[in-house]
Design a protein around this motif. Sequence first.
Motif, short mmCIF file in Angstrom:
data_model
loop_
_atom_site.label_atom_id
_atom_site.label_comp_id
_atom_site.label_asym_id
_atom_site.label_seq_id
_atom_site.Cartn_x
_atom_site.Cartn_y
_atom_site.Cartn_z
N ASP A 1 2.66 -9.74 12.21
CA ASP A 1 3.59 -8.90 11.44
C ASP A 1 2.84 -7.81 10.67
N THR A 2 1.71 -8.17 10.06
CA THR A 2 0.94 -7.21 9.27
C THR A 2 0.37 -6.11 10.16
N ALA B 1 1.45 -5.20 13.13
CA ALA B 1 2.56 -4.43 13.70
C ALA B 1 3.08 -3.40 12.71
N SER B 2 3.18 -3.77 11.45
CA SER B 2 3.67 -2.81 10.46
C SER B 2 2.66 -1.70 10.20
N ARG B 3 1.36 -2.03 10.22
CA ARG B 3 0.34 -1.00 10.00
C ARG B 3 0.26 -0.02 11.16
N GLU C 1 2.72 0.52 13.28
CA GLU C 1 4.07 0.94 13.63
C GLU C 1 4.39 0.64 15.09
N LYS C 2 4.07 -0.58 15.48
CA LYS C 2 4.34 -1.09 16.83
C LYS C 2 5.26 -2.30 16.70
N SER C 3 5.81 -2.74 17.82
CA SER C 3 6.69 -3.91 17.78
C SER C 3 5.85 -5.19 17.72
N ARG C 4 6.48 -6.25 17.23
CA ARG C 4 5.81 -7.55 17.15
C ARG C 4 5.37 -8.01 18.54
#
Length: 90
Positions: A8-9, A11-13, A15-18
């Motif tokens: 999750d971390t 992916a958020s950094r 800006e990609k999907s899980r």
Amino acid sequence: MDNKTLIDTVASRLEKSREEVSELTEALGVVMADILKAGDIVAIPSIGTFETKLKAERIALHPSSGKKLLVPPKINITFKPSTLLKQKIR
């Protein structure tokens, strides 16, 4: 940190999907395992190096009976953090 939190971390950094990050981490694990199995070193910039070391066969004593046992050789994976990672942690 567990695997879900890591994915999750990242992916958020990025800006990609899980799903994309999960596939990436799984593929990285498979590739690293193949490389280490072949006896090569895996160096990841700004993180560190992974390598295998062969622990030789040895004779050990059984703690309760005192009998001698032959312990077979074993392959260990070692990790040496980079100096950059050490500096970031300090």
